[in-house]
Design a protein around this motif. Sequence first.
Motif, PDB file in Angstrom:
ATOM      1  N   VAL A  79       0.884  -1.174   0.000  1.00 13.92           N
ATOM      2  CA  VAL A  79       0.000   0.000   0.000  1.00 13.92           C
ATOM      3  C   VAL A  79       0.918   1.221   0.000  1.00 13.92           C
ATOM      4  O   VAL A  79       1.159   1.861   1.013  1.00 13.92           O
ATOM      5  N   ALA A  80       1.448   1.536  -1.191  1.00 16.52           N
ATOM      6  CA  ALA A  80       2.571   2.462  -1.294  1.00 16.52           C
ATOM      7  C   ALA A  80       2.187   3.855  -1.779  1.00 16.52           C
ATOM      8  O   ALA A  80       3.077   4.676  -2.002  1.00 16.52           O
ATOM      9  N   PHE A  81       0.886   4.140  -1.939  1.00 18.49           N
ATOM     10  CA  PHE A  81       0.460   5.451  -2.430  1.00 18.49           C
ATOM     11  C   PHE A  81      -0.291   6.191  -1.324  1.00 18.49           C
ATOM     12  O   PHE A  81      -1.381   5.791  -0.914  1.00 18.49           O
ATOM     13  N   GLU A  82       0.293   7.284  -0.874  1.00 21.78           N
ATOM     14  CA  GLU A  82      -0.277   8.072   0.216  1.00 21.78           C
ATOM     15  C   GLU A  82      -1.672   8.574  -0.125  1.00 21.78           C
ATOM     16  O   GLU A  82      -2.585   8.554   0.719  1.00 21.78           O
ATOM     17  N   GLU A  83      -1.883   9.011  -1.368  1.00 21.59           N
ATOM     18  CA  GLU A  83      -3.182   9.558  -1.767  1.00 21.59           C
ATOM     19  C   GLU A  83      -4.286   8.497  -1.677  1.00 21.59           C
ATOM     20  O   GLU A  83      -5.412   8.793  -1.286  1.00 21.59           O
ATOM     21  N   HIS A  84      -3.953   7.262  -2.010  1.00 19.22           N
ATOM     22  CA  HIS A  84      -4.921   6.167  -1.884  1.00 19.22           C
ATOM     23  C   HIS A  84      -5.310   5.966  -0.421  1.00 19.22           C
ATOM     24  O   HIS A  84      -6.502   5.817  -0.099  1.00 19.22           O
ATOM     25  N   VAL A  85      -4.319   5.977   0.471  1.00 20.03           N
ATOM     26  CA  VAL A  85      -4.600   5.783   1.896  1.00 20.03           C
ATOM     27  C   VAL A  85      -5.477   6.911   2.423  1.00 20.03           C
ATOM     28  O   VAL A  85      -6.428   6.680   3.183  1.00 20.03           O
ATOM     29  N   GLU A  86      -5.197   8.143   2.008  1.00 21.43           N
ATOM     30  CA  GLU A  86      -6.022   9.284   2.437  1.00 21.43           C
ATOM     31  C   GLU A  86      -7.479   9.103   2.041  1.00 21.43           C
ATOM     32  O   GLU A  86      -8.393   9.314   2.845  1.00 21.43           O
ATOM     33  N   TRP A 102       2.478   4.445   8.622  1.00 25.52           N
ATOM     34  CA  TRP A 102       2.553   4.198   7.172  1.00 25.52           C
ATOM     35  C   TRP A 102       3.884   4.704   6.615  1.00 25.52           C
ATOM     36  O   TRP A 102       4.467   4.068   5.729  1.00 25.52           O
ATOM     37  N   TYR A 103       4.379   5.813   7.137  1.00 22.25           N
ATOM     38  CA  TYR A 103       5.596   6.422   6.617  1.00 22.25           C
ATOM     39  C   TYR A 103       6.859   5.669   7.046  1.00 22.25           C
ATOM     40  O   TYR A 103       7.930   5.871   6.469  1.00 22.25           O
ATOM     41  N   GLN A 104       6.736   4.812   8.038  1.00 22.56           N
ATOM     42  CA  GLN A 104       7.924   4.162   8.601  1.00 22.56           C
ATOM     43  C   GLN A 104       8.410   2.980   7.774  1.00 22.56           C
ATOM     44  O   GLN A 104       9.607   2.691   7.750  1.00 22.56           O
ATOM     45  N   ALA A 105       7.503   2.282   7.111  1.00 24.42           N
ATOM     46  CA  ALA A 105       7.892   1.091   6.341  1.00 24.42           C
ATOM     47  C   ALA A 105       6.784   0.779   5.342  1.00 24.42           C
ATOM     48  O   ALA A 105       5.616   1.057   5.605  1.00 24.42           O
ATOM     49  N   PRO A 106       7.118   0.174   4.215  1.00 27.94           N
ATOM     50  CA  PRO A 106       6.124  -0.124   3.171  1.00 27.94           C
ATOM     51  C   PRO A 106       5.318  -1.389   3.483  1.00 27.94           C
ATOM     52  O   PRO A 106       5.736  -2.508   3.208  1.00 27.94           O
ATOM     53  N   ASP A 244      -2.974   8.310 -12.581  1.00 31.73           N
ATOM     54  CA  ASP A 244      -1.920   8.737 -11.677  1.00 31.73           C
ATOM     55  C   ASP A 244      -0.579   8.405 -12.319  1.00 31.73           C
ATOM     56  O   ASP A 244      -0.513   7.670 -13.311  1.00 31.73           O
ATOM     57  N   LEU A 245       0.485   8.932 -11.755  1.00 33.24           N
ATOM     58  CA  LEU A 245       1.834   8.523 -12.117  1.00 33.24           C
ATOM     59  C   LEU A 245       2.319   7.511 -11.081  1.00 33.24           C
ATOM     60  O   LEU A 245       2.168   7.724  -9.867  1.00 33.24           O
ATOM     61  N   VAL A 246       2.907   6.445 -11.549  1.00 30.53           N
ATOM     62  CA  VAL A 246       3.443   5.437 -10.641  1.00 30.53           C
ATOM     63  C   VAL A 246       4.548   6.033  -9.768  1.00 30.53           C
ATOM     64  O   VAL A 246       4.790   5.573  -8.648  1.00 30.53           O
ATOM     65  N   SER A 247       5.185   7.083 -10.232  1.00 29.39           N
ATOM     66  CA  SER A 247       6.242   7.739  -9.460  1.00 29.39           C
ATOM     67  C   SER A 247       5.713   8.461  -8.223  1.00 29.39           C
ATOM     68  O   SER A 247       6.505   8.984  -7.430  1.00 29.39           O
ATOM     69  N   ASN A 248       4.393   8.482  -8.013  1.00 32.12           N
ATOM     70  CA  ASN A 248       3.832   9.052  -6.796  1.00 32.12           C
ATOM     71  C   ASN A 248       3.839   8.063  -5.632  1.00 32.12           C
ATOM     72  O   ASN A 248       3.260   8.340  -4.569  1.00 32.12           O
ATOM     73  N   MET A 249       4.479   6.914  -5.802  1.00 37.01           N
ATOM     74  CA  MET A 249       4.660   5.959  -4.706  1.00 37.01           C
ATOM     75  C   MET A 249       5.497   6.570  -3.587  1.00 37.01           C
ATOM     76  O   MET A 249       6.296   7.470  -3.819  1.00 37.01           O
ATOM     77  N   GLY A 250       5.334   6.038  -2.401  1.00 34.22           N
ATOM     78  CA  GLY A 250       6.162   6.485  -1.283  1.00 34.22           C
ATOM     79  C   GLY A 250       7.556   5.898  -1.299  1.00 34.22           C
ATOM     80  O   GLY A 250       8.478   6.452  -0.686  1.00 34.22           O
ATOM     81  N   TRP A 251       7.714   4.753  -1.954  1.00 29.82           N
ATOM     82  CA  TRP A 251       9.002   4.069  -2.057  1.00 29.82           C
ATOM     83  C   TRP A 251       9.160   3.553  -3.483  1.00 29.82           C
ATOM     84  O   TRP A 251       8.191   3.087  -4.087  1.00 29.82           O
ATOM     85  N   SER A 274       2.356  -2.824  -6.307  1.00 24.52           N
ATOM     86  CA  SER A 274       2.662  -1.485  -5.807  1.00 24.52           C
ATOM     87  C   SER A 274       1.656  -0.998  -4.784  1.00 24.52           C
ATOM     88  O   SER A 274       1.926  -0.078  -4.016  1.00 24.52           O
ATOM     89  N   GLY A 275       0.487  -1.617  -4.762  1.00 29.86           N
ATOM     90  CA  GLY A 275      -0.650  -1.017  -4.092  1.00 29.86           C
ATOM     91  C   GLY A 275      -1.367  -0.102  -5.061  1.00 29.86           C
ATOM     92  O   GLY A 275      -0.860   0.263  -6.131  1.00 29.86           O
ATOM     93  N   THR A 276      -2.568   0.276  -4.701  1.00 36.44           N
ATOM     94  CA  THR A 276      -3.429   1.049  -5.586  1.00 36.44           C
ATOM     95  C   THR A 276      -2.889   2.461  -5.798  1.00 36.44           C
ATOM     96  O   THR A 276      -2.555   3.158  -4.835  1.00 36.44           O
ATOM     97  N   VAL A 277      -2.814   2.873  -7.057  1.00 41.57           N
ATOM     98  CA  VAL A 277      -2.382   4.234  -7.350  1.00 41.57           C
ATOM     99  C   VAL A 277      -3.422   5.222  -6.823  1.00 41.57           C
ATOM    100  O   VAL A 277      -4.570   4.860  -6.562  1.00 41.57           O
ATOM    101  N   GLY A 278      -3.019   6.466  -6.657  1.00 42.09           N
ATOM    102  CA  GLY A 278      -3.927   7.486  -6.165  1.00 42.09           C
ATOM    103  C   GLY A 278      -4.790   8.074  -7.269  1.00 42.09           C
ATOM    104  O   GLY A 278      -4.795   7.608  -8.410  1.00 42.09           O
TER     105      GLY A 278
END
Length: 339
Positions: A79-86, A102-106, A244-251, A274-278
Motif C-alpha cells: 500500500v505504497a500510495f499516500e493519496e490512496h490511503v487518504e 505508514w511512513y515508517q515502512a512499506p 496517476d503517475l506510478v512515481s507518486n509511490m512512497g518508495w 505497488s498497491g493502488t495508485v492514487g
Amino acid sequence: MKIARWRSPADTDVHEGFVIDDRVVAFPDGLTVAAVLARGLAAAHALYERVADAAPRAQALSSVRLLAPLAPASIRDFVAFEEHVEGVSAGVEGKSDVAPEWYQAPTFYFTNPHTVLGPDEPVSPPVTERLDFELELAAIIGAAPGGAPGAGQGSAPGAGQANLTAQEAASVIFGYTVMNDWSARDVQAREMKVRLGPAKGKDFGMSLGPWIVTADELEQYLDADGFLAIRAEVYVNDELIGEDLVSNMGWPFPELVAYASRNSRVVPGDVLGSGTVGNGGCLGELWGRNGSLTPPPLQAGDVVRMVIEGVGELTGAVGPQVPAPQLPSARLRSRARRR
C-alpha cells in the motif's frame, strides 16, 4: 522484451514464450516462464536472441488467448500510495488520515496465488454490495545476476534472496506487469475490524497481464530518485475513472523488494504489487472523498480496463456473484473449560 503465456485454438496446451511485435514465439527447449525467471534476465536475453529470427514465421498474437503471464510463487501486495490511503481512510474512518506508521515502512499483505486471472478472464466475486477494482503495477522477481546470493545468504541460483539492500533488490526485479486486485469492500471492512486481514474480501481474484515487460525496457522512465514515472489509467465501461503517475509511490520498487526480503526470502516468480495508485485508482478512494458510493460499485457485466504506460493493457469483466455455503457464527461458550 515481453514474456507471456497463451493457449492457441489448435490445442489446449499452455504455451510460454516471447511476444515479438505482433507474434508469439515459444521458448526454446520447452522452457517455461518459471524456468526463465529462475535463470534471470541475462539468460532471458540470450534465449530471445536464439528465437528472434523465427518471429516472422511464428503464430500471430491476435490468434491466441493470453493467460496470466506467470503462475506466481507468492503474491505480496503493498500500500505504497499516500493519496490512496487518504481517500480510503475517509470512507472507513470518516476523515482522511494517514497513520504515522505508514511512513515508517512499506506495509503489505499476502494474497492468494491460486485465484490469479489472465487478460479478458472474468472475475467471479463473492456476494457483495461494494465490488471494487485496484489499479496497480506489479514487479516480478527473477534470479540475481549470476545467481549471486543476497547479503550474507549463500544459496543456489534461483533459490531466492534474503535481507537484500535496495541496490541488490533492483537486480532481482525481472520485469513488470499490470495488476488488478479485485476487492469486496464490505467483506473487507468487516474483516479489518478484527485487526487481521484482508482475507475473503480479496482472495477470490487477482488479474495479471497482459505480459511481463522486462525491467530494462522501463529504465528510460526512471526519474532521478529511482521512481518509475509512467502513467497509469483505469476505465470502467470505457469511462476514465482514475489516473496517476506510478512515481507518486512512497518508495521505489527496489525498496519494496528489499523490505519484503527482510528476515525472509524473495524467490523467482514472486509478485509484488505497488498497491493502488492514487487519484481514483480504485472506487473505494473515490467513495471516501465523495462521501457517497459515487461512482457506483461494480456490477455484473461491467468491464474494467487498465492501461500502464510502457507495460500494456489489462481488461477484465465482472461475472455473476457466486454464493458460498454459510458457516455459523462463533459459539459463545464458557471459557472455564480445563479439558
